[in-house]
Motif scaffolding. Structure first.
Motif, short mmCIF file in Angstrom:
data_model
loop_
_atom_site.label_atom_id
_atom_site.label_comp_id
_atom_site.label_asym_id
_atom_site.label_seq_id
_atom_site.Cartn_x
_atom_site.Cartn_y
_atom_site.Cartn_z
N ASN A 1 0.84 -1.19 0.00
CA ASN A 1 0.00 0.00 0.00
C ASN A 1 0.88 1.25 0.00
O ASN A 1 1.78 1.39 0.84
CB ASN A 1 -0.87 -0.01 1.27
CG ASN A 1 -2.06 0.91 1.17
OD1 ASN A 1 -2.05 1.87 0.41
ND2 ASN A 1 -3.10 0.62 1.93
N ALA B 1 -1.26 4.46 6.16
CA ALA B 1 -1.71 3.08 6.00
C ALA B 1 -0.49 2.17 6.07
O ALA B 1 0.61 2.58 5.68
CB ALA B 1 -2.43 2.88 4.66
N THR C 1 0.72 -5.66 4.35
CA THR C 1 -0.23 -6.42 5.15
C THR C 1 -0.19 -7.85 4.64
O THR C 1 -0.23 -8.08 3.43
CB THR C 1 -1.65 -5.85 5.04
OG1 THR C 1 -1.64 -4.47 5.41
CG2 THR C 1 -2.62 -6.61 5.93
N GLN D 1 -8.38 -4.71 5.34
CA GLN D 1 -7.89 -3.52 4.66
C GLN D 1 -8.76 -3.16 3.46
O GLN D 1 -8.91 -1.99 3.10
CB GLN D 1 -6.45 -3.74 4.19
CG GLN D 1 -5.41 -3.75 5.29
CD GLN D 1 -5.07 -2.35 5.75
OE1 GLN D 1 -4.97 -1.42 4.95
NE2 GLN D 1 -4.89 -2.18 7.05
#
Length: 288
Positions: free
Chosen positions: A207, A212, A216, A225
Motif C-alpha cells: 500500500n 496506512a 499487510t 484492509q
C-alpha cells in the motif's frame, strides 16, 4: 585491526549475498538469519587463513546449513509458507535460460517459492544454486553429496516439475474477471467471509497510501484492509494486461488495485494511490 575484526569485516561484505541465497533456498525470513549466523560461527571456527575464495566458501557453507534446515523441516512436516513475505526477485538468471520467463512472471516471488516448496531438499538446492545463482554443478554436487551427473539430474527434474506446475497456476482472463466481480460484490455488501474465499491464505498487500500500513500479510488482515471504503466507486479495469480495480469517484481516478493471481485466487494486491504513478499504468476501464 586484529584478525577477529578483519574476519568480521570480511564476513559483513558477503552478508547480503548470503541472506539472498538463504532466502531463495528456505523461503522463510524466520530461518534466514539463523542460517547466516550459523555460517558466521563456522567461519569463526574455521581457521580462515586457508580459505582462498571466501565468497565461494561462505556460499557453500550457508547452502549446507540450509539443506540441513530443509531436511529437518520435511521431517517435522511443517508448512513454512503461511507467514512469509515474498520480497526478493531472482537476479542471476540468464535470459536464454528456459526458466527465465517464468522466474520473472507477475507472481514470481510468491509463485516460485510455492513451487520450490514442492521439491525435495536436494532438488531445491540444486535448482536454486544452479538456475538462479549459476553455481557450477561440480560445486553443488559437494553440497548435496551426490555425483555431478546425479546433481544435474536433480536440477533437471526440479526444472521440469516447476515448469509443469507453473502451467497449472496460471489464471486466465475470464477467471480473473470472475474473481474481480466477486471481489467487488463482496466489498460493496461488506461480506467479509465472501471476500476471504477469493484470497489466498498467503496474500500480501502493498500500500502506498499515507497513514496506512505499507505491507499487510494474510487473508484476514488483507480482507480487513479492503473492506468498505470507496467500494461504490470501484470498477473492474484491465491494468497492465490483468484484471484489477480502479476507484474513480466522480470520474476522477483516486486509486488502483493491481492484483496478482495464483491458482485461481488473489495472492497479491498493490494499492496505488500516488497520481504520479498513474501514467505508468496501462489502464482500460471495463463495463460491468
Amino acid at each position: 585491526m586484529n584478525n577477529e575484526n578483519l574476519l568480521t569485516e570480511q564476513f559483513e561484505v558477503h552478508r547480503s549475498h548470503l541472506r539472498a541465497v538463504a532466502y531463495r533456498i528456505l523461503g522463510s525470513w524466520d530461518e534466514v538469519d539463523d542460517a547466516v549466523q550459523e555460517s558466521w560461527l563456522r567461519l569463526s571456527r574455521s581457521g580462515s587463513s586457508d580459505i582462498t575464495n571466501l565468497a565461494g566458501w561462505l556460499t557453500t557453507v550457508v547452502s549446507r546449513v540450509c539443506l540441513d534446515m530443509l531436511r529437518s523441516r520435511k521431517t517435522r512436516r511443517e508448512e513454512p509458507m503461511e507467514n512469509h513475505y515474498i520480497d526478493f526477485l531472482p537476479d542471476h538468471v540468464a535470459e536464454s535460460d528456459p526458466v527465465h520467463e517464468m522466474l520473472l512472471s507477475d507472481s514470481i516471488g510468491i509463485a516460485l517459492l510455492v513451487l520450490l516448496d514442492t521439491l525435495n531438499p536436494e532438488e531445491r538446492i540444486a535448482f536454486v544454486l544452479h538456475d538462479i545463482f549459476s553455481l557450477p554443478f561440480k560445486e553443488i554436487a559437494q553440497i548435496v553429496e551426490r555425483s555431478e551427473p546425479a546433481t544435474r539430474q536433480l536440477a533437471s527434474r526440479a526444472r521440469r516439475r516447476i515448469q509443469g506446475a507453473n502451467k497449472t497456476f496460471s489464471t486466465n482472463i475470464d477467471t480473473q474477471r470472475r474473481l474481480v466481480d466477486s471481489f467487488l460484490t463482496a466489498a460493496r455488501k461488506g461480506d467479509f467471509e465472501a471476500l476471504l474465499t477469493l484470497l489466498d491464505p498467503r496474500v500480501v498487500l502493498n500500500n502506498d497510501r499515507e497513514n496506512a500500513p505499507e505491507e499487510t500479510i494474510g487473508a484476514r488482515a488483507v480482507a480487513k484492509q479492503l473492506m468498505g471504503g470507496r467500494a461504490a466507486a470501484a470498477r473492474a479495469a484491465l491494468i497492465n494486461g490483468k484484471i484489477g480495480v480502479d476507484v474513480s469517484p466522480g470520474g476522477t481516478l483516486l486509486l488502483v488495485l493491481e492484483f496478482t493471481y495464483l491458482n485461481d485466487k488473489i495472492i497479491g494486491v498493490d494499492v496505488i494511490s500516488n497520481a504520479a504513478r498513474f501514467p505508468e499504468l496501462d489502464l482500460v476501464q471495463l463495463e460491468e
